[in-house]
Design an enzyme around this catalytic site. Structure first.
Site, short mmCIF file in Angstrom:
data_model
loop_
_atom_site.label_atom_id
_atom_site.label_comp_id
_atom_site.label_asym_id
_atom_site.label_seq_id
_atom_site.Cartn_x
_atom_site.Cartn_y
_atom_site.Cartn_z
N VAL A 1 0.81 -1.21 0.00
CA VAL A 1 0.00 0.00 0.00
C VAL A 1 0.85 1.27 0.00
CG1 VAL A 1 -1.64 1.32 1.39
CG2 VAL A 1 -1.95 -1.14 1.09
N THR B 1 -0.36 -4.15 9.17
CA THR B 1 -1.18 -4.44 10.36
C THR B 1 -1.62 -5.90 10.28
OG1 THR B 1 -3.11 -3.62 9.19
CG2 THR B 1 -2.06 -2.10 10.70
N ARG C 1 -7.16 -2.72 -5.04
CA ARG C 1 -7.11 -4.15 -5.33
C ARG C 1 -5.75 -4.48 -5.91
NH1 ARG C 1 -11.24 -4.36 -9.81
NH2 ARG C 1 -10.32 -2.29 -9.92
N ASN D 1 -14.79 -4.03 3.36
CA ASN D 1 -14.15 -5.32 3.10
C ASN D 1 -14.99 -6.48 3.61
OD1 ASN D 1 -12.03 -4.41 1.63
ND2 ASN D 1 -10.50 -4.58 3.23
N LEU E 1 -19.34 -11.37 -7.52
CA LEU E 1 -20.26 -12.50 -7.50
C LEU E 1 -19.68 -13.68 -8.27
CD1 LEU E 1 -23.81 -10.88 -7.96
CD2 LEU E 1 -22.84 -11.86 -5.88
N CYS F 1 -6.11 -8.76 2.68
CA CYS F 1 -7.09 -7.90 3.36
C CYS F 1 -8.32 -8.61 3.88
CB CYS F 1 -7.51 -6.77 2.43
SG CYS F 1 -6.21 -5.54 2.24
N LYS G 1 -4.99 -14.40 -6.22
CA LYS G 1 -5.73 -13.91 -7.38
C LYS G 1 -4.72 -13.63 -8.48
CE LYS G 1 -6.54 -9.29 -7.28
NZ LYS G 1 -7.27 -8.08 -6.89
C1 UDX Z 1 -0.96 -2.63 4.01
C2 UDX Z 1 -1.63 -1.91 5.18
O1 UDX Z 1 -0.72 -1.43 6.07
C3 UDX Z 1 -2.65 -2.76 5.82
O2 UDX Z 1 -3.25 -2.11 6.91
C4 UDX Z 1 -3.66 -2.98 4.76
O3 UDX Z 1 -4.82 -3.57 5.26
C5 UDX Z 1 -3.05 -3.84 3.69
O4 UDX Z 1 -1.94 -3.21 3.16
P1 UDX Z 1 1.10 -3.92 3.37
O5 UDX Z 1 1.51 -2.69 2.64
O6 UDX Z 1 0.69 -5.09 2.58
O7 UDX Z 1 -0.07 -3.56 4.38
O8 UDX Z 1 2.16 -4.32 4.47
P2 UDX Z 1 3.60 -4.90 4.38
O9 UDX Z 1 3.83 -5.51 3.06
O10 UDX Z 1 3.80 -5.65 5.65
O11 UDX Z 1 4.53 -3.61 4.39
C6 UDX Z 1 4.80 -2.80 5.45
C7 UDX Z 1 6.16 -2.11 5.22
O12 UDX Z 1 6.39 -1.20 6.26
C8 UDX Z 1 7.34 -3.07 5.18
O13 UDX Z 1 8.16 -2.79 4.08
C9 UDX Z 1 8.08 -2.77 6.49
O14 UDX Z 1 9.47 -2.99 6.40
C10 UDX Z 1 7.72 -1.33 6.71
N1 UDX Z 1 7.78 -0.89 8.09
C11 UDX Z 1 7.12 -1.57 9.05
C12 UDX Z 1 8.49 0.24 8.45
O15 UDX Z 1 9.11 0.89 7.61
N2 UDX Z 1 8.50 0.67 9.74
C13 UDX Z 1 7.87 -0.01 10.71
O16 UDX Z 1 7.92 0.40 11.89
C14 UDX Z 1 7.15 -1.16 10.38
C1 UDX Z 2 -9.42 -6.21 -1.54
C2 UDX Z 2 -10.47 -5.11 -1.80
O1 UDX Z 2 -11.10 -5.33 -3.06
C3 UDX Z 2 -9.81 -3.76 -1.73
O2 UDX Z 2 -10.80 -2.74 -1.90
C4 UDX Z 2 -9.18 -3.65 -0.36
O3 UDX Z 2 -8.63 -2.41 -0.12
C5 UDX Z 2 -8.13 -4.72 -0.20
O4 UDX Z 2 -8.77 -5.99 -0.32
P1 UDX Z 2 -7.60 -7.54 -2.96
O5 UDX Z 2 -7.48 -8.41 -1.74
O6 UDX Z 2 -6.38 -7.04 -3.62
O7 UDX Z 2 -8.51 -6.26 -2.63
O8 UDX Z 2 -8.38 -8.39 -4.09
P2 UDX Z 2 -9.87 -8.66 -4.51
O9 UDX Z 2 -9.94 -8.48 -5.97
O10 UDX Z 2 -10.84 -7.93 -3.70
O11 UDX Z 2 -9.99 -10.23 -4.23
C6 UDX Z 2 -9.95 -10.76 -2.91
C7 UDX Z 2 -10.22 -12.24 -2.94
O12 UDX Z 2 -11.58 -12.51 -3.26
C8 UDX Z 2 -9.40 -13.03 -3.94
O13 UDX Z 2 -8.98 -14.25 -3.35
C9 UDX Z 2 -10.36 -13.28 -5.07
O14 UDX Z 2 -10.06 -14.44 -5.81
C10 UDX Z 2 -11.66 -13.42 -4.32
N1 UDX Z 2 -12.84 -13.11 -5.13
C11 UDX Z 2 -13.06 -11.83 -5.55
C12 UDX Z 2 -13.76 -14.10 -5.44
O15 UDX Z 2 -13.57 -15.28 -5.07
N2 UDX Z 2 -14.86 -13.76 -6.16
C13 UDX Z 2 -15.11 -12.49 -6.57
O16 UDX Z 2 -16.15 -12.28 -7.21
C14 UDX Z 2 -14.19 -11.50 -6.27
#
Ligand code: UDX
Ligand code: UDX
Length: 434
Positions: A11, A86, A154, A211, A253, A263, A324
């Site tokens: 993110v 998180t 996504r 979500n 769906l 997530c 996915k």
């Molecule tokens: C994010 C969001 O934070 C989470 O809340 C959301 O629901 C999904 O996406 P994501 O970006 O996937 O999580 O997390 P992650 O891949 O664990 O990356 C976090 C990064 O922050 C890592 O690169 C880690 O090294 C860094 N980090 C963590 C810091 O720089 N400082 C810290 O104190 C902790």
């Molecule tokens: C999701 C939310 O869409 C996004 O808004 C949020 O911020 C982070 O979580 P992501 O997890 O990247 O995004 O993918 P998404 O496309 O939502 O799919 C999530 C899971 O649901 C996957 O395993 C996918 O295969 C499944 N899925 C999705 C289904 O099985 N059927 C569907 O119709 C849609």
């Protein structure tokens, strides 16, 4: 405008790169020095379509840089985003806020001029207010506000989602913070993106509710799919028939092996925990979690049944293991439940995934990694499609069948037309269709 982005995970990195593309000057910070070195060399640590090009363009324009030095990054920044992970805490499933709070406490003494501290990580209700209290405790004189700005990206479509969102949600406590956040998102105003200005608590709740609702929608259609199989109906026709009702909507769906990813599993379980803690049980969400977990295991039975109740000694080609398509992310992927169970039952599993190997190798011990579906299918008894990568959508089914020793095709994403699969000589099983 100058922006600091703490955390270059999925993110943080996508948001930082996209903000720089808006024309802001963005510095991304991460504790992981190796990651920062790689980013400074122009390497993108995750697979996200279009991200490398956007990153290169904005780095070259001097608007985007990467550092481990928080103090340096915060110099002159009007907004500091917290986008650290998180993860669901082991044991109780609650969101682990350690990284969020430590980021807040580290940035607190570095606040010079008025700064908006924006929490982008998904956090339970009340966390933003607590972030404010913790900053105040470390730096009583600091001139700052906290804002909550959940993301709805996504994976695989994150840049499009960031640049053309359905809406932007921002929780603020006063007009001064709102003004800064308006400047951050001003480029989107031209596209008339709806801005939802709320309290901190409502912004936090919107993310979880969105979500959980989407996870519920998927789980609902998955149960309808099971019923369709028993009743002789076709879930895809049912999804189309209900989805055209504007109150329901056709998206999310698609019946399949159950939702996974970074997530939905984490956020549904955190929301259920919040419900327990606030004595307002989230019974629907609790059921969704249970049904989805059971579904992943149930997919193993489906494959077993397709192979005449015999997995031991069978060679199975698995197409797709990421949660996915268009991502290399394996977090809570259904394949992590399905593949080890197949191996545990004595099957030989050969896996193909366009991006999943890097993450998947350590998570799926005992599988053979193949480079293309036909090679994986050599002398296989069954081909099982777990993830609907485009690469798997237009296979030459007759060729595939010819390479195999068996004739079973288990399509957990319904990407093939049953009649064509059968015409190619397959005994074909899909989800919610007979
Ligand atoms: C994010 C969001 O934070 C989470 O809340 C959301 O629901 C999904 O996406 P994501 O970006 O996937 O999580 O997390 P992650 O891949 O664990 O990356 C976090 C990064 O922050 C890592 O690169 C880690 O090294 C860094 N980090 C963590 C810091 O720089 N400082 C810290 O104190 C902790
Ligand atoms: C999701 C939310 O869409 C996004 O808004 C949020 O911020 C982070 O979580 P992501 O997890 O990247 O995004 O993918 P998404 O496309 O939502 O799919 C999530 C899971 O649901 C996957 O395993 C996918 O295969 C499944 N899925 C999705 C289904 O099985 N059927 C569907 O119709 C849609």
């Amino acid at each position: 405008m100058r922006i600091a982005m703490i955390g270059t995970g999925y993110v943080g990195l996508v948001s930082g790169v996209c903000f720089s593309d808006f024309g802001h000057e963005v510095v991304c910070i991460d504790k992981n020095a190796d990651k920062i070195d790689r980013l400074n060399r122009g390497e993108v640590p995750i697979y996200e379509p279009g991200l490398d090009e956007l990153m290169a363009r904005n780095t070259a324009a001097g608007r985007l840089s990467f550092t481990t030095d928080l103090a340096e990054a915060m110099k002159g920044a009007e907004a500091v985003f917290i986008a650290v992970g998180t993860p669901a805490r082991r044991g109780d499933g609650h969101a682990d806020l350690t990284y969020v709070y430590s980021a807040a406490e580290e940035l607190a003494p570095l606040i010079a001029d008025y700064t908006v501290v924006v929490v982008k990580s998904t956090v339970p209700v009340g966390t933003n207010a607590e972030v404010g209290r913790r900053i105040r405790a470390v730096a009583p004189e600091a001139d700052f506000d906290v804002a909550s700005n959940p993301e709805f990206l996504r994976e695989g479509a994150a840049i499009e989602d960031f640049m053309r969102p359905d809406r932007v949600v921002v929780g603020v406590t006063n007009g001064r913070a709102r003004e800064v956040m308006s400047d951050v998102y001003r480029p989107l105003f031209l596209r008339e993106t709806p801005m939802v200005w709320t309290s901190l608590e409502s912004a936090e709740m919107i993310k979880y509710a969105a979500n959980a609702f989407l996870a519920t929608k998927i789980t609902f259609i998955n149960e309808i799919a099971d019923l369709c199989e028993k009743a002789g109906a076709d879930v895809q026709q049912v999804a189309k028939g209900i989805g055209l009702d504007g109150r329901i909507g056709g998206k999310f769906l698609h019946a399949g092996p159950g939702y996974g990813g970074s997530c939905f599993p984490k956020d549904t379980s955190a929301l259920a925990r919040i419900g327990v803690e606030l004595a307002s049980p989230m019974r629907i969400v609790e059921t969704v979690i249970t049904v989805n977990d059971a579904r992943k295991r149930r997919m193993v039975e489906k494959i077993r049944e397709a192979l005449d109740d015999q997995l031991a000694g069978k060679r199975i080609a698995v197409l797709g293991v990421t949660f996915k398509p268009n991502t290399d992310d394996m977090r809570d992927a259904p394949a992590l439940t399905i593949v080890p169970a197949l191996i545990g039952a004595g099957a030989e599993v050969r896996v193909v995934d366009p991006q999943g190997r890097k993450e998947g190798e350590a998570l799926l011990p005992g599988v053979s990694w193949m480079n293309d579906p036909y090679a994986a299918a050599e002398a296989a008894d069954a081909v099982v499609i777990i993830t609907e990568w485009n690469e798997f959508r237009a296979l030459d089914l007759e060729r595939l069948r010819g390479i195999m020793r068996g004739d079973r095709l288990v399509d957990l994403r319904n990407i093939y037309v049953p009649e064509s699969a059968r015409e190619a000589g397959f005994v074909y099983t899909s989800v919610g269709r007979v």
